[in-house]
Design an enzyme around this catalytic site. Structure first.
Site, PDB file in Angstrom:
ATOM      1  N   CYS A  39      -5.886  -3.827   6.526  1.00 35.45           N
ATOM      2  CA  CYS A  39      -6.659  -4.399   5.414  1.00 35.45           C
ATOM      3  C   CYS A  39      -6.514  -5.910   5.328  1.00 35.45           C
ATOM      4  O   CYS A  39      -7.465  -6.621   5.000  1.00 35.45           O
ATOM      5  CB  CYS A  39      -6.227  -3.759   4.101  1.00 35.45           C
ATOM      6  SG  CYS A  39      -6.224  -1.951   4.123  1.00 35.45           S
ATOM      7  N   LYS A  44      -3.710  -3.705  -4.344  1.00 35.98           N
ATOM      8  CA  LYS A  44      -3.013  -4.379  -5.437  1.00 35.98           C
ATOM      9  C   LYS A  44      -2.957  -5.880  -5.260  1.00 35.98           C
ATOM     10  O   LYS A  44      -2.656  -6.610  -6.213  1.00 35.98           O
ATOM     11  CB  LYS A  44      -1.599  -3.797  -5.607  1.00 35.98           C
ATOM     12  CG  LYS A  44      -1.568  -2.294  -5.771  1.00 35.98           C
ATOM     13  CD  LYS A  44      -2.549  -1.800  -6.812  1.00 35.98           C
ATOM     14  CE  LYS A  44      -2.666  -0.281  -6.815  1.00 35.98           C
ATOM     15  NZ  LYS A  44      -3.315   0.294  -5.614  1.00 35.98           N
ATOM     16  N   SER A  67      -6.123   7.423  -6.062  1.00 34.72           N
ATOM     17  CA  SER A  67      -6.779   6.510  -5.141  1.00 34.72           C
ATOM     18  C   SER A  67      -8.258   6.448  -5.483  1.00 34.72           C
ATOM     19  O   SER A  67      -8.831   7.401  -6.017  1.00 34.72           O
ATOM     20  CB  SER A  67      -6.607   7.022  -3.709  1.00 34.72           C
ATOM     21  OG  SER A  67      -7.560   6.461  -2.848  1.00 34.72           O
TER      22      SER A  67
END
Length: 553
Positions: free
Chosen positions: A46, A121, A467
């Site tokens: 990511c 986050k 999620s």
């Protein structure tokens, strides 16, 4: 410039000496200084490409007459941590990222802040830190990963999670199982549906903390690098205008952001993060705002996990600006809200392009669903509220016996062993902000239920969270949580649970007197951590209904 306090005047000679050691010239001391906090890591995909974007950003800043200095901040990968002890670090890392941005801004007295983010986050954490810094700032999302492809079928990270359930149920071969694993994530970029990362990336554009359209550009398309240089110019202009986030973040801009989550069937994690970010700004935002906005906002984007298309395909259809355009046309957004550019949201969206024949973004006049993707439930099981993503299920009523588990691991074991039956309500407790601590996501359990074919026939209730990839009748954020003696702590196997989405109710059919008898016998378990970061977090964290923010003391 604020940075002059550290770099200008005779007494600051030692500071200039330090800066000359890293390459600064005489003329550089006349420039605004910007802290660039990069959540890069090569430990997961990511954020893997953020080092390249940081180079583009710093080059763009230099071209715009601003000098950028790069710092690191941690990034926890939710997909990798899911279902393990590592998942307790996920939500806690939001606070660590926010603290890192704040301390860099304060420790160097920078004139502006830029944060490069990717996995879940880091996005709200970066935004919270930028707000705390008190200077002009911007948050830049690295972008979605390309969809994986297997036998002509597009995959995202949710497919391996659901494959665990299918394989354990004997519904796929070992070769098929491994093929999904090998093809699901083809390269850099964050998880490819309207999961938490892409939901929050859209939210930051709606709020104006990211340039409109930037976050929707995928990680690996050439356009991303040039857009990053352009974003640097936006920040440079904001610094010269002394335009800080507090100048344009209003209650209405937060309601705009909530509407975008509802309209795209986005992640329930947006509830936690928007509450936390509003808290940082000092804007009043409450749990019931999400329900009110969702009731009046139709779902207009056909996106995974509940829909058909990936975030990459949204980009190909016209991108996030097309979503905003459709919402503005229907009066679902306040286009007069300002952004980091100083222009309004409506001005930034402009005549958003649309790919002819695209099927991803629909109109509000012909929506995919008449009401948005979020609902807030209350009742005897959740007197302070709970959250469900109704975009992920067609079922709006469920009544069944509780199967109570003290933690996610025990519940997952029961699911994979085939011990959960149609009609059951799986109750997972002691996974709230204090109890876990860190409020872990439950994708391992929810995906395993779907993978075993139980998705439509089983409900799940937890004081943990989900999620963005979760689908099905799954209720999270139950408040008060079990660790502080909420009703979920008093439940026993066989108690009848009623989930009524239309009535916005979450009840347990146990008399008040019986619950009080159980409460008299209740003793909370000892904290898992008594020291260190996790111990401090558990001691200071607030309820999920308040965004799981840390109290001052």
């Amino acid at each position: 410039m604020r940075s002059d306090v550290l770099k200008s005047g005779v007494p600051r000679s030692p500071a200039r000496a330090m800066l000359r050691a890293v390459g600064l010239k005489d003329e550089d001391f006349q420039l605004p200084f910007v802290g660039v906090v990069n959540t890069w890591t090569d430990g997961m995909p990511c954020n893997f490409h953020l080092r390249e974007l940081a180079q583009e950003l710093r080059a763009g800043l230099r071209e715009a007459g601003v000098l950028g200095f790069e710092f690191g901040a941690p990034a926890v990968n939710d997909a990798m941590a899911m279902g393990t002890e590592a998942m307790r670090a996920s939500l806690i890392s939001r606070e660590v990222v926010a603290d890192a941005v704040e301390v860099v801004a304060a420790g160097y007295l920078y004139d502006g802040m830029a944060v490069l983010v990717g996995c879940d986050k880091t996005i709200p954490g970066g935004a919270m830190g930028v707000v705390r810094s008190g200077v002009p700032g911007i948050v830049l999302y690295g972008g979605t990963v390309a969809p994986g492809v297997l036998d002509g079928r597009k995959l995202t990270i949710v497919d391996p999670f659901e494959a665990v359930g299918k394989y354990s149920a004997g519904q796929m071969t070992r070769e098929e199982f491994e093929a999904v694993e090998r093809h699901a994530v083809p390269g850099p970029g964050a998880c490819g549906g309207q999961y938490t990362a892409n939901t929050m990336a859209l939210v930051l554009e709606a709020l104006g903390l990211s340039p409109v359209g930037y976050n929707g550009i995928p990680a690996t398309v050439p356009e991303k690098k040039q857009a990053t240089r352009s974003a640097a110019r936006v920040l440079a202009e904001a610094i010269r205008a002394n335009r800080t986030p507090r100048d344009f973040l209003t209650r209405q801009s937060f309601l705009n952001a909530v509407a975008t989550v509802a309209a795209t069937g986005g992640s329930t994690n947006a509830v936690l993060h928007l509450l936390a970010l509003a808290h940082e700004v000092g804007v009043h935002l409450e749990l019931d705002d999400f329900d009110r906005v969702s009731r009046r906002t139709p779902v207009i984007a056909d996106l995974r996990p509940w829909g058909t298309y990936t975030a990459w395909e949204l980009y190909e259809a016209g991108g996030t600006r097309l979503v905003f355009r459709r919402m503005l046309e229907a009066g679902l957004l306040d286009g007069d809200q300002k952004t980091v550019t100083g222009r309004t949201l409506a001005e930034e969206v402009g005549e958003a392009p649309e790919t002819p024949g695209q099927q991803v973004v629909w109109s509000a006049a012909q929506p995919l669903k008449p009401h948005g993707g979020l609902a807030v439930l209350r009742g005897s099981l959740a007197p302070e509220g709970a959250v469900i993503k109704v975009a992920g299920t067609e079922r709006t009523y469920f009544r069944g016996p509780a199967r109570v588990f003290d933690g996610e691991a025990a519940a997952l074991q029961a699911v994979l062993a085939g011990n959960i039956r149609p009609g059951d309500v799986v109750v997972i407790r002691y996974e709230g902000p204090k109890g876990a601590p860190g409020m872990p996501e439950m994708l391992s359990v929810t995906a395993a239920l779907v993978g075993r074919g139980l998705g439509p026939d089983v409900a799940l209730v937890t004081d943990g969270r989900f999620s963005g990839g979760t689908r099905g009748l799954m209720v999270g954020h139950v408040c008060p949580e079990a660790q502080v003696g909420g009703p979920i702590a008093l439940m026993r196997d066989g108690d009848l649970v009623v989930i009524d989405v239309e009535a916005r109710k979450l009840d347990v059919e146990v008399s008040a007197d019986e619950l009080e008898r159980r409460r008299a016998q209740f003793t909370p378990p000892a904290p898992r951590y008594r020291a260190g970061l996790f111990g401090r977090y558990a001691a200071l964290v607030s309820s999920a209904s308040e965004g799981a923010v840390l109290r001052a003391g």
